[in-house]
Design a protein around this motif. Structure first.
Motif, PDB file in Angstrom:
ATOM      1  N   SER A 245      68.774 -55.326  43.081  1.00  0.00           N
ATOM      2  CA  SER A 245      68.897 -56.693  43.902  1.00  0.00           C
ATOM      3  C   SER A 245      67.606 -56.808  44.312  1.00  0.00           C
ATOM      4  O   SER A 245      67.087 -57.949  44.514  1.00  0.00           O
ATOM      5  N   LEU A 246      67.038 -55.686  45.060  1.00  0.00           N
ATOM      6  CA  LEU A 246      65.676 -55.994  45.729  1.00  0.00           C
ATOM      7  C   LEU A 246      64.612 -56.399  44.554  1.00  0.00           C
ATOM      8  O   LEU A 246      63.653 -57.253  44.831  1.00  0.00           O
ATOM      9  N   GLU A 247      64.753 -55.675  43.570  1.00  0.00           N
ATOM     10  CA  GLU A 247      63.667 -56.206  42.275  1.00  0.00           C
ATOM     11  C   GLU A 247      63.861 -57.814  41.982  1.00  0.00           C
ATOM     12  O   GLU A 247      62.830 -58.438  41.845  1.00  0.00           O
ATOM     13  N   ARG A 248      65.027 -58.108  41.870  1.00  0.00           N
ATOM     14  CA  ARG A 248      65.495 -59.688  41.751  1.00  0.00           C
ATOM     15  C   ARG A 248      64.855 -60.353  42.618  1.00  0.00           C
ATOM     16  O   ARG A 248      64.475 -61.651  42.695  1.00  0.00           O
ATOM     17  N   LEU A 249      65.258 -59.927  43.996  1.00  0.00           N
ATOM     18  CA  LEU A 249      64.939 -60.809  45.317  1.00  0.00           C
ATOM     19  C   LEU A 249      63.412 -60.867  45.247  1.00  0.00           C
ATOM     20  O   LEU A 249      62.922 -62.018  45.561  1.00  0.00           O
ATOM     21  N   ILE A 250      62.638 -59.779  45.017  1.00  0.00           N
ATOM     22  CA  ILE A 250      61.153 -59.993  45.008  1.00  0.00           C
ATOM     23  C   ILE A 250      60.425 -61.007  44.008  1.00  0.00           C
ATOM     24  O   ILE A 250      59.857 -61.690  44.037  1.00  0.00           O
ATOM     25  N   LEU A 251      61.090 -61.010  42.542  1.00  0.00           N
ATOM     26  CA  LEU A 251      61.019 -61.552  41.554  1.00  0.00           C
ATOM     27  C   LEU A 251      61.190 -63.266  42.022  1.00  0.00           C
ATOM     28  O   LEU A 251      60.449 -64.202  41.574  1.00  0.00           O
ATOM     29  N   ASP A 252      62.230 -63.434  42.661  1.00  0.00           N
ATOM     30  CA  ASP A 252      62.668 -65.008  43.048  1.00  0.00           C
ATOM     31  C   ASP A 252      61.890 -65.359  44.038  1.00  0.00           C
ATOM     32  O   ASP A 252      61.580 -66.660  44.055  1.00  0.00           O
ATOM     33  N   GLY A 253      61.480 -64.383  45.187  1.00  0.00           N
ATOM     34  CA  GLY A 253      60.675 -64.888  46.218  1.00  0.00           C
ATOM     35  C   GLY A 253      61.593 -65.599  47.363  1.00  0.00           C
ATOM     36  O   GLY A 253      61.044 -65.576  48.408  1.00  0.00           O
TER      37      GLY A 253
END
Length: 508
Positions: free
Chosen positions: A257-265
Protein backbone atom coordinates in the motif's frame (compact mmCIF):
# COMPACT_ATOMS: atom_id res chain seq x y z
CA UNK A 1 -91.82 -12.89 -83.42
CA UNK A 2 -92.41 -13.58 -79.77
CA UNK A 3 -92.12 -17.30 -80.44
CA UNK A 4 -88.95 -16.70 -82.37
CA UNK A 5 -87.47 -14.73 -79.44
CA UNK A 6 -88.18 -17.69 -77.21
CA UNK A 7 -87.02 -20.51 -79.50
CA UNK A 8 -83.71 -18.96 -80.55
CA UNK A 9 -82.25 -18.58 -77.04
CA UNK A 10 -83.38 -22.10 -76.16
CA UNK A 11 -81.78 -23.49 -79.28
CA UNK A 12 -78.53 -21.57 -78.55
CA UNK A 13 -78.52 -22.87 -75.00
CA UNK A 14 -79.03 -26.45 -76.18
CA UNK A 15 -76.33 -26.11 -78.79
CA UNK A 16 -73.82 -24.72 -76.21
CA UNK A 17 -74.58 -27.51 -73.77
CA UNK A 18 -74.12 -30.12 -76.51
CA UNK A 19 -70.78 -28.69 -77.54
CA UNK A 20 -69.53 -28.69 -73.91
CA UNK A 21 -70.70 -32.29 -73.44
CA UNK A 22 -68.91 -33.39 -76.59
CA UNK A 23 -65.74 -31.57 -75.49
CA UNK A 24 -65.90 -33.21 -72.05
CA UNK A 25 -66.25 -36.65 -73.65
CA UNK A 26 -63.28 -35.91 -75.84
CA UNK A 27 -61.20 -34.84 -72.81
CA UNK A 28 -62.23 -37.98 -70.90
CA UNK A 29 -61.29 -40.22 -73.77
CA UNK A 30 -57.90 -38.51 -74.10
CA UNK A 31 -57.27 -38.90 -70.33
CA UNK A 32 -58.17 -42.59 -70.46
CA UNK A 33 -55.75 -43.09 -73.35
CA UNK A 34 -52.94 -41.27 -71.49
CA UNK A 35 -53.63 -43.31 -68.36
CA UNK A 36 -53.49 -46.50 -70.39
CA UNK A 37 -50.15 -45.42 -71.92
CA UNK A 38 -48.74 -44.55 -68.49
CA UNK A 39 -49.89 -47.94 -67.19
CA UNK A 40 -48.27 -49.77 -70.05
CA UNK A 41 -45.02 -47.80 -69.61
CA UNK A 42 -45.00 -48.57 -65.88
CA UNK A 43 -45.53 -52.27 -66.56
CA UNK A 44 -42.68 -52.29 -69.07
CA UNK A 45 -40.37 -50.42 -66.70
CA UNK A 46 -41.22 -52.77 -63.83
CA UNK A 47 -40.46 -55.77 -66.01
CA UNK A 48 -37.15 -54.21 -67.05
CA UNK A 49 -36.20 -53.54 -63.41
CA UNK A 50 -37.24 -57.07 -62.53
CA UNK A 51 -34.98 -58.46 -65.19
CA UNK A 52 -32.09 -56.24 -64.00
CA UNK A 53 -32.60 -57.32 -60.37
CA UNK A 54 -32.69 -60.98 -61.37
CA UNK A 55 -29.58 -60.47 -63.44
CA UNK A 56 -27.74 -58.78 -60.55
CA UNK A 57 -28.85 -61.51 -58.16
CA UNK A 58 -27.51 -64.15 -60.53
CA UNK A 59 -24.20 -62.28 -60.85
CA UNK A 60 -23.93 -61.90 -57.06
CA UNK A 61 -24.70 -65.60 -56.64
CA UNK A 62 -22.02 -66.45 -59.17
CA UNK A 63 -19.49 -64.18 -57.41
CA UNK A 64 -20.27 -65.70 -54.00
CA UNK A 65 -20.06 -69.19 -55.46
CA UNK A 66 -16.65 -68.37 -56.97
CA UNK A 67 -15.49 -66.86 -53.65
CA UNK A 68 -16.64 -69.92 -51.77
CA UNK A 69 -14.86 -72.18 -54.23
CA UNK A 70 -11.62 -70.18 -53.82
CA UNK A 71 -11.88 -70.41 -50.03
CA UNK A 72 -12.54 -74.12 -50.27
CA UNK A 73 -9.51 -74.58 -52.49
CA UNK A 74 -7.34 -72.60 -50.04
CA UNK A 75 -8.63 -74.64 -47.10
CA UNK A 76 -7.98 -77.86 -48.95
CA UNK A 77 -4.43 -76.75 -49.78
CA UNK A 78 -3.84 -75.69 -46.13
CA UNK A 79 -5.16 -79.02 -44.90
CA UNK A 80 -2.85 -80.77 -47.31
CA UNK A 81 0.11 -78.76 -45.93
CA UNK A 82 -0.89 -79.68 -42.36
CA UNK A 83 -1.17 -83.33 -43.37
CA UNK A 84 2.32 -83.26 -44.89
CA UNK A 85 3.73 -81.58 -41.76
CA UNK A 86 2.03 -84.14 -39.51
CA UNK A 87 3.37 -86.93 -41.65
CA UNK A 88 6.91 -85.56 -41.37
CA UNK A 89 6.52 -85.15 -37.61
CA UNK A 90 5.27 -88.69 -37.24
CA UNK A 91 8.26 -89.98 -39.18
CA UNK A 92 10.62 -87.90 -37.04
CA UNK A 93 8.94 -89.19 -33.86
CA UNK A 94 9.26 -92.75 -35.04
CA UNK A 95 12.97 -92.28 -35.70
CA UNK A 96 13.43 -90.60 -32.30
CA UNK A 97 11.54 -93.42 -30.59
CA UNK A 98 13.82 -96.00 -32.19
CA UNK A 99 16.86 -93.99 -31.07
CA UNK A 100 15.52 -93.75 -27.52
CA UNK A 101 14.89 -97.47 -27.40
CA UNK A 102 18.48 -98.11 -28.40
CA UNK A 103 19.71 -95.64 -25.78
CA UNK A 104 17.55 -97.29 -23.11
CA UNK A 105 19.19 -100.59 -23.90
CA UNK A 106 22.67 -99.03 -23.62
CA UNK A 107 21.70 -97.33 -20.33
CA UNK A 108 20.43 -100.62 -18.91
CA UNK A 109 23.74 -102.29 -19.78
CA UNK A 110 25.66 -99.38 -18.22
CA UNK A 111 23.56 -99.53 -15.04
CA UNK A 112 24.27 -103.22 -14.73
CA UNK A 113 27.98 -102.57 -15.17
CA UNK A 114 27.87 -99.69 -12.62
CA UNK A 115 26.08 -101.86 -10.08
CA UNK A 116 28.80 -104.46 -10.37
CA UNK A 117 31.46 -101.76 -10.09
CA UNK A 118 29.76 -100.20 -7.06
CA UNK A 119 29.64 -103.59 -5.36
CA UNK A 120 33.35 -104.03 -5.94
CA UNK A 121 34.12 -100.48 -4.66
CA UNK A 122 32.05 -101.03 -1.50
CA UNK A 123 34.10 -104.13 -0.76
CA UNK A 124 37.35 -102.27 -1.32
CA UNK A 125 36.13 -99.33 0.78
CA UNK A 126 35.30 -101.61 3.70
CA UNK A 127 38.71 -103.24 3.43
CA UNK A 128 40.47 -99.82 3.38
CA UNK A 129 38.37 -98.61 6.34
CA UNK A 130 39.37 -101.59 8.45
CA UNK A 131 42.98 -101.09 7.47
CA UNK A 132 42.83 -97.35 8.38
CA UNK A 133 41.26 -98.13 11.76
CA UNK A 134 44.03 -100.63 12.42
CA UNK A 135 46.78 -98.16 11.44
CA UNK A 136 45.34 -95.01 13.20
CA UNK A 137 44.02 -96.70 16.28
CA UNK A 138 40.67 -94.81 15.91
CA UNK A 139 37.27 -96.17 15.11
CA UNK A 140 35.26 -94.71 12.24
CA UNK A 141 32.91 -92.91 14.65
CA UNK A 142 35.81 -91.29 16.51
CA UNK A 143 37.43 -90.19 13.25
CA UNK A 144 34.10 -88.80 12.04
CA UNK A 145 33.63 -86.79 15.25
CA UNK A 146 37.17 -85.41 14.94
CA UNK A 147 36.60 -84.38 11.32
CA UNK A 148 33.24 -82.77 12.17
CA UNK A 149 34.85 -80.75 14.96
CA UNK A 150 37.60 -79.51 12.62
CA UNK A 151 35.03 -78.63 9.99
CA UNK A 152 32.92 -76.82 12.58
CA UNK A 153 35.86 -74.71 13.75
CA UNK A 154 36.81 -73.93 10.15
CA UNK A 155 33.18 -73.00 9.33
CA UNK A 156 32.99 -70.67 12.34
CA UNK A 157 36.20 -68.96 11.27
CA UNK A 158 34.96 -68.56 7.69
CA UNK A 159 31.59 -67.31 8.93
CA UNK A 160 33.25 -64.69 11.13
CA UNK A 161 35.39 -63.54 8.21
CA UNK A 162 32.28 -63.38 6.03
CA UNK A 163 30.38 -61.40 8.66
CA UNK A 164 33.22 -58.92 9.00
CA UNK A 165 33.34 -58.52 5.22
CA UNK A 166 29.58 -58.06 5.01
CA UNK A 167 29.64 -55.45 7.78
CA UNK A 168 32.40 -53.52 6.04
CA UNK A 169 30.63 -53.67 2.67
CA UNK A 170 27.32 -52.70 4.27
CA UNK A 171 28.92 -49.71 5.96
CA UNK A 172 30.55 -48.57 2.73
CA UNK A 173 27.39 -49.09 0.68
CA UNK A 174 25.18 -47.40 3.29
CA UNK A 175 27.40 -44.33 3.37
CA UNK A 176 27.43 -44.16 -0.43
CA UNK A 177 23.67 -44.64 -0.62
CA UNK A 178 23.12 -41.98 2.04
CA UNK A 179 25.24 -39.53 0.03
CA UNK A 180 23.32 -40.40 -3.13
CA UNK A 181 19.98 -39.89 -1.40
CA UNK A 182 21.13 -36.56 0.04
CA UNK A 183 22.38 -35.31 -3.33
CA UNK A 184 19.22 -36.51 -5.05
CA UNK A 185 17.08 -34.77 -2.45
CA UNK A 186 18.96 -31.50 -2.85
CA UNK A 187 18.67 -31.66 -6.64
CA UNK A 188 15.00 -32.62 -6.77
CA UNK A 189 13.47 -30.53 -4.03
CA UNK A 190 15.82 -27.66 -3.32
CA UNK A 191 13.88 -24.49 -2.50
CA UNK A 192 14.76 -20.90 -1.85
CA UNK A 193 15.85 -19.57 1.53
CA UNK A 194 14.26 -16.37 2.79
CA UNK A 195 15.10 -14.15 5.71
CA UNK A 196 13.04 -14.59 8.84
CA UNK A 197 12.54 -10.89 9.67
CA UNK A 198 9.66 -8.85 11.03
CA UNK A 199 10.48 -5.58 9.30
CA UNK A 200 10.29 -4.40 5.70
CA UNK A 201 11.95 -1.39 4.10
CA UNK A 202 10.24 0.82 1.54
CA UNK A 203 12.46 3.00 -0.64
CA UNK A 204 11.50 6.65 -1.15
CA UNK A 205 12.29 8.82 -4.17
CA UNK A 206 13.45 11.59 -1.81
CA UNK A 207 13.41 12.57 1.86
CA UNK A 208 10.63 15.07 1.13
CA UNK A 209 8.26 12.13 0.76
CA UNK A 210 8.63 11.39 4.50
CA UNK A 211 6.72 14.58 5.36
CA UNK A 212 3.91 13.68 2.95
CA UNK A 213 3.70 10.20 4.49
CA UNK A 214 3.41 11.71 7.98
CA UNK A 215 0.84 14.24 6.84
CA UNK A 216 -0.60 17.20 8.68
CA UNK A 217 -0.40 16.53 12.42
CA UNK A 218 0.51 12.90 11.58
CA UNK A 219 -2.93 12.00 10.24
CA UNK A 220 -1.62 10.10 7.18
CA UNK A 221 0.74 7.84 9.10
CA UNK A 222 -1.86 7.23 11.82
CA UNK A 223 -4.44 6.26 9.20
CA UNK A 224 -2.02 3.82 7.58
CA UNK A 225 -1.03 2.27 10.91
CA UNK A 226 -4.68 1.99 12.04
CA UNK A 227 -5.90 0.37 8.81
CA UNK A 228 -3.02 -2.11 8.45
CA UNK A 229 -2.08 -2.77 12.10
CA UNK A 230 1.64 -2.11 11.62
CA UNK A 231 4.21 0.31 12.96
CA UNK A 232 5.63 2.73 10.38
CA UNK A 233 9.07 3.88 11.54
CA UNK A 234 10.41 7.08 9.99
CA UNK A 235 13.93 7.82 11.23
CA UNK A 236 17.12 9.36 9.90
CA UNK A 237 17.67 6.60 7.36
CA UNK A 238 17.97 8.41 4.02
CA UNK A 239 15.22 7.75 1.48
CA UNK A 240 13.75 4.80 3.35
CA UNK A 241 10.82 4.01 5.63
CA UNK A 242 10.69 0.91 7.86
CA UNK A 243 7.50 -1.10 8.43
CA UNK A 244 7.47 -3.33 11.50
CA UNK A 245 4.90 -6.03 12.25
CA UNK A 246 4.93 -9.61 13.52
CA UNK A 247 2.04 -10.55 11.21
CA UNK A 248 3.62 -11.11 7.76
CA UNK A 249 0.30 -10.65 5.93
CA UNK A 250 -0.37 -7.24 7.52
CA UNK A 251 3.23 -6.27 6.92
CA UNK A 252 2.92 -7.17 3.21
CA UNK A 253 -0.36 -5.23 2.90
CA UNK A 254 1.22 -2.14 4.49
CA UNK A 255 4.35 -2.38 2.33
CA UNK A 256 2.48 -2.74 -0.98
CA UNK A 257 0.00 0.00 0.00
CA UNK A 258 2.76 2.44 0.90
CA UNK A 259 4.65 1.70 -2.34
CA UNK A 260 1.52 2.39 -4.38
CA UNK A 261 0.79 5.60 -2.48
CA UNK A 262 4.32 6.80 -3.17
CA UNK A 263 3.96 6.04 -6.89
CA UNK A 264 0.51 7.67 -7.02
CA UNK A 265 1.61 10.79 -5.15
CA UNK A 266 -1.86 11.40 -3.67
CA UNK A 267 -1.40 10.69 0.03
CA UNK A 268 -4.33 11.57 2.25
CA UNK A 269 -6.59 9.52 4.59
CA UNK A 270 -9.32 8.82 2.00
CA UNK A 271 -6.81 7.68 -0.62
CA UNK A 272 -4.92 5.62 1.97
CA UNK A 273 -8.13 3.82 2.96
CA UNK A 274 -8.98 3.15 -0.70
CA UNK A 275 -5.51 1.76 -1.50
CA UNK A 276 -5.38 -0.38 1.65
CA UNK A 277 -8.77 -1.94 0.88
CA UNK A 278 -7.71 -2.69 -2.70
CA UNK A 279 -4.38 -4.18 -1.66
CA UNK A 280 -6.08 -6.23 1.06
CA UNK A 281 -8.36 -7.78 -1.55
CA UNK A 282 -5.38 -8.48 -3.81
CA UNK A 283 -3.36 -10.08 -1.02
CA UNK A 284 -6.37 -12.18 -0.04
CA UNK A 285 -6.69 -13.33 -3.65
CA UNK A 286 -2.95 -14.05 -3.79
CA UNK A 287 -3.23 -16.12 -0.61
CA UNK A 288 -5.97 -18.25 -2.19
CA UNK A 289 -4.04 -18.55 -5.48
CA UNK A 290 -0.85 -19.67 -3.71
CA UNK A 291 -2.83 -22.32 -1.84
CA UNK A 292 -4.44 -23.55 -5.07
CA UNK A 293 -1.08 -23.54 -6.85
CA UNK A 294 0.65 -25.80 -4.34
CA UNK A 295 -2.35 -28.17 -4.35
CA UNK A 296 -2.22 -28.31 -8.15
CA UNK A 297 1.54 -28.93 -8.17
CA UNK A 298 1.17 -31.84 -5.75
CA UNK A 299 -2.00 -33.25 -7.35
CA UNK A 300 -4.04 -33.03 -4.13
CA UNK A 301 -7.79 -32.54 -4.51
CA UNK A 302 -10.92 -32.09 -2.39
CA UNK A 303 -9.45 -29.43 -0.12
CA UNK A 304 -11.90 -27.07 1.59
CA UNK A 305 -11.66 -23.32 0.92
CA UNK A 306 -10.62 -22.76 4.52
CA UNK A 307 -7.76 -25.20 4.03
CA UNK A 308 -6.70 -23.54 0.76
CA UNK A 309 -6.59 -20.12 2.44
CA UNK A 310 -4.67 -21.50 5.43
CA UNK A 311 -2.08 -22.99 3.06
CA UNK A 312 -1.86 -19.71 1.15
CA UNK A 313 -1.16 -17.78 4.36
CA UNK A 314 1.91 -20.00 4.86
CA UNK A 315 3.38 -18.28 1.79
CA UNK A 316 4.03 -15.22 3.97
CA UNK A 317 5.43 -17.23 6.92
CA UNK A 318 9.05 -18.20 7.41
CA UNK A 319 10.80 -20.45 9.92
CA UNK A 320 14.60 -20.26 10.36
CA UNK A 321 14.76 -18.53 6.99
CA UNK A 322 12.69 -21.27 5.30
CA UNK A 323 9.40 -20.35 3.63
CA UNK A 324 6.78 -22.44 5.44
CA UNK A 325 4.64 -23.07 2.33
CA UNK A 326 7.65 -24.22 0.30
CA UNK A 327 8.79 -26.28 3.27
CA UNK A 328 5.35 -27.96 3.49
CA UNK A 329 5.40 -28.65 -0.25
CA UNK A 330 8.89 -30.09 0.03
CA UNK A 331 7.86 -32.31 2.96
CA UNK A 332 4.87 -33.54 0.93
CA UNK A 333 7.11 -34.47 -2.00
CA UNK A 334 9.57 -36.33 0.25
CA UNK A 335 6.77 -38.14 2.11
CA UNK A 336 5.20 -39.15 -1.21
CA UNK A 337 8.53 -40.56 -2.43
CA UNK A 338 9.10 -42.49 0.81
CA UNK A 339 5.54 -43.86 0.78
CA UNK A 340 5.93 -45.02 -2.83
CA UNK A 341 9.21 -46.76 -1.95
CA UNK A 342 7.83 -48.75 1.02
CA UNK A 343 4.32 -49.36 -0.35
CA UNK A 344 2.41 -47.03 2.01
CA UNK A 345 -0.55 -44.81 1.05
CA UNK A 346 1.20 -42.20 -1.12
CA UNK A 347 -1.73 -39.78 -1.42
CA UNK A 348 -2.43 -39.87 2.33
CA UNK A 349 1.25 -39.27 3.11
CA UNK A 350 1.41 -36.28 0.72
CA UNK A 351 -1.79 -34.75 2.11
CA UNK A 352 -0.68 -35.22 5.74
CA UNK A 353 2.77 -33.78 5.02
CA UNK A 354 1.36 -30.75 3.21
CA UNK A 355 -0.93 -29.97 6.16
CA UNK A 356 1.55 -30.75 8.96
CA UNK A 357 2.33 -27.02 9.57
CA UNK A 358 -1.19 -25.76 8.72
CA UNK A 359 -1.49 -24.42 12.27
CA UNK A 360 1.10 -21.75 11.44
CA UNK A 361 -1.43 -20.29 9.02
CA UNK A 362 -4.13 -19.76 11.65
CA UNK A 363 -5.51 -16.23 11.73
CA UNK A 364 -6.28 -16.16 15.46
CA UNK A 365 -3.69 -16.22 18.24
CA UNK A 366 -3.72 -19.13 20.66
CA UNK A 367 -1.69 -20.45 23.58
CA UNK A 368 -1.47 -23.84 21.86
CA UNK A 369 1.46 -24.79 19.68
CA UNK A 370 1.06 -24.95 15.92
CA UNK A 371 0.64 -28.75 15.91
CA UNK A 372 -2.35 -28.59 18.28
CA UNK A 373 -3.84 -25.65 16.35
CA UNK A 374 -3.33 -27.57 13.12
CA UNK A 375 -5.17 -30.60 14.52
CA UNK A 376 -8.16 -28.41 15.42
CA UNK A 377 -8.16 -26.83 11.98
CA UNK A 378 -7.98 -30.24 10.30
CA UNK A 379 -10.95 -31.48 12.37
CA UNK A 380 -13.01 -28.47 11.27
CA UNK A 381 -12.00 -29.22 7.66
CA UNK A 382 -13.29 -32.82 8.09
CA UNK A 383 -9.91 -34.33 7.29
CA UNK A 384 -9.15 -38.03 7.76
CA UNK A 385 -8.26 -39.11 11.31
CA UNK A 386 -4.86 -40.30 10.07
CA UNK A 387 -4.15 -36.86 8.63
CA UNK A 388 -5.06 -35.28 11.98
CA UNK A 389 -2.79 -37.71 13.79
CA UNK A 390 0.10 -36.96 11.41
CA UNK A 391 -0.29 -33.21 12.05
CA UNK A 392 -0.25 -33.68 15.82
CA UNK A 393 2.55 -36.24 15.91
CA UNK A 394 5.11 -34.58 13.63
CA UNK A 395 6.70 -33.03 16.76
CA UNK A 396 5.73 -36.01 18.98
CA UNK A 397 2.93 -34.10 20.73
CA UNK A 398 0.82 -37.24 20.21
CA UNK A 399 1.79 -40.81 19.37
CA UNK A 400 1.83 -41.76 15.65
CA UNK A 401 -1.04 -44.09 14.82
CA UNK A 402 -0.04 -45.12 11.29
CA UNK A 403 3.00 -45.49 9.07
CA UNK A 404 2.09 -42.30 7.18
CA UNK A 405 2.46 -40.27 10.40
CA UNK A 406 5.98 -41.64 10.85
CA UNK A 407 6.79 -40.80 7.22
CA UNK A 408 5.69 -37.19 7.84
CA UNK A 409 8.09 -36.99 10.81
CA UNK A 410 10.94 -38.33 8.67
CA UNK A 411 10.17 -36.06 5.72
CA UNK A 412 9.90 -33.00 8.01
CA UNK A 413 13.30 -33.78 9.51
CA UNK A 414 14.86 -34.27 6.06
CA UNK A 415 13.46 -30.99 4.74
CA UNK A 416 14.58 -29.03 7.78
CA UNK A 417 18.03 -30.61 8.06
CA UNK A 418 19.19 -30.77 4.44
CA UNK A 419 22.02 -28.36 3.53
CA UNK A 420 20.76 -24.95 2.48
CA UNK A 421 17.25 -25.43 3.83
CA UNK A 422 17.44 -23.19 6.88
CA UNK A 423 19.58 -20.32 7.99
CA UNK A 424 20.44 -19.40 11.56
CA UNK A 425 21.25 -15.95 12.82
CA UNK A 426 24.96 -15.29 13.25
CA UNK A 427 24.67 -15.02 17.04
CA UNK A 428 22.94 -18.39 17.40
CA UNK A 429 25.39 -19.94 14.96
CA UNK A 430 28.47 -18.73 16.85
CA UNK A 431 26.96 -19.73 20.18
CA UNK A 432 26.26 -23.24 18.93
CA UNK A 433 29.85 -23.66 17.76
CA UNK A 434 31.20 -22.38 21.09
CA UNK A 435 28.99 -24.82 23.01
CA UNK A 436 30.15 -27.63 20.77
CA UNK A 437 33.81 -26.91 21.45
CA UNK A 438 33.28 -26.38 25.20
CA UNK A 439 31.57 -29.77 25.57
CA UNK A 440 34.61 -31.57 24.13
CA UNK A 441 37.11 -29.48 26.10
CA UNK A 442 35.31 -30.40 29.33
CA UNK A 443 36.58 -34.01 29.13
CA UNK A 444 39.86 -35.02 30.78
CA UNK A 445 42.70 -35.55 28.35
CA UNK A 446 41.35 -33.20 25.66
CA UNK A 447 43.87 -30.52 24.78
CA UNK A 448 41.88 -28.59 22.16
CA UNK A 449 38.65 -28.91 20.18
CA UNK A 450 37.74 -27.20 16.90
CA UNK A 451 34.29 -27.02 15.30
CA UNK A 452 34.74 -27.14 11.53
CA UNK A 453 32.55 -27.45 8.42
CA UNK A 454 29.92 -25.07 9.81
CA UNK A 455 29.54 -27.14 12.96
CA UNK A 456 29.02 -30.46 11.19
CA UNK A 457 32.35 -31.87 12.43
CA UNK A 458 34.17 -31.58 15.75
CA UNK A 459 37.95 -32.11 15.56
CA UNK A 460 39.36 -33.08 19.02
CA UNK A 461 43.08 -33.17 19.86
CA UNK A 462 43.84 -35.70 22.65
CA UNK A 463 46.83 -35.67 25.02
CA UNK A 464 48.73 -38.85 24.22
CA UNK A 465 50.21 -39.07 27.70
CA UNK A 466 46.87 -38.97 29.55
CA UNK A 467 44.73 -41.01 27.14
CA UNK A 468 46.05 -44.33 25.80
CA UNK A 469 45.01 -45.70 22.42
CA UNK A 470 42.60 -48.18 23.99
CA UNK A 471 40.57 -45.38 25.65
CA UNK A 472 40.28 -43.03 22.64
CA UNK A 473 37.28 -44.82 21.18
CA UNK A 474 35.43 -44.71 24.51
CA UNK A 475 36.23 -40.99 24.86
CA UNK A 476 34.82 -40.29 21.40
CA UNK A 477 31.65 -42.18 22.23
CA UNK A 478 31.20 -40.20 25.47
CA UNK A 479 31.71 -36.86 23.69
CA UNK A 480 29.16 -37.76 21.01
CA UNK A 481 26.64 -38.87 23.65
CA UNK A 482 27.03 -35.63 25.62
CA UNK A 483 26.54 -33.58 22.43
CA UNK A 484 23.33 -35.52 21.72
CA UNK A 485 22.03 -34.84 25.22
CA UNK A 486 23.05 -31.19 25.59
CA UNK A 487 22.66 -29.64 22.12
CA UNK A 488 19.93 -29.30 19.54
CA UNK A 489 21.17 -29.28 15.96
CA UNK A 490 20.04 -30.33 12.48
CA UNK A 491 21.45 -33.46 10.87
CA UNK A 492 24.44 -35.08 12.60
CA UNK A 493 27.84 -34.02 13.92
CA UNK A 494 30.96 -36.02 13.17
CA UNK A 495 33.37 -36.31 16.12
CA UNK A 496 37.00 -36.96 15.08
CA UNK A 497 39.63 -37.62 17.76
CA UNK A 498 43.35 -37.20 16.95
CA UNK A 499 46.05 -38.74 19.18
CA UNK A 500 49.65 -38.79 18.09
CA UNK A 501 53.14 -38.97 19.48
CA UNK A 502 55.68 -36.55 18.04
CA UNK A 503 59.40 -36.90 18.74
CA UNK A 504 61.71 -34.16 17.51
CA UNK A 505 65.49 -34.54 17.56
CA UNK A 506 68.16 -32.32 16.04
CA UNK A 507 71.41 -33.56 14.47
CA UNK A 508 74.26 -31.09 15.06
Amino acid sequence: MNVLYVVLPAAGLFLGWTIRWLYARFQLSASEQRAERVKQDAIKEAEAQKKEILLEAKEQLIRERNQQERENRERRSELQRYERRLTLKEEALDKRTETMDKQDEKIAEQEKHLAEREKFIDGEEERYRLELERISGLTSEEAKALIIKDLENEAKHDAQLLLNKIEQEAQLSSEKKARDVLVSTIQRIATETTSDITVATVSLPSDEMKGRIIGREGRNIRTLETLTGVDVIIDDTPEAVVISCFDPVRKEIAKVSLERLILDGRIHPARIEEIVQKVTREISQKIYEEGEKVLFDLGIHNMSQEGVRALGRLYFRTSYGQNVLYHSKEVAMIAGMLAAEIGANRELAKRSALLHDIGKGAENDSDQNHAEVGMEMARKMNEDARVINAIGSHHNDVEPSCIESVLVQIADAISAARPGARRETIDNYVKRLENLESIAEGFTGVEKAYAIQAGRELRVLVNNEKIPDADVKELGRNIAKKIENDLRYPGRIRVTLIRETRIVEYAR
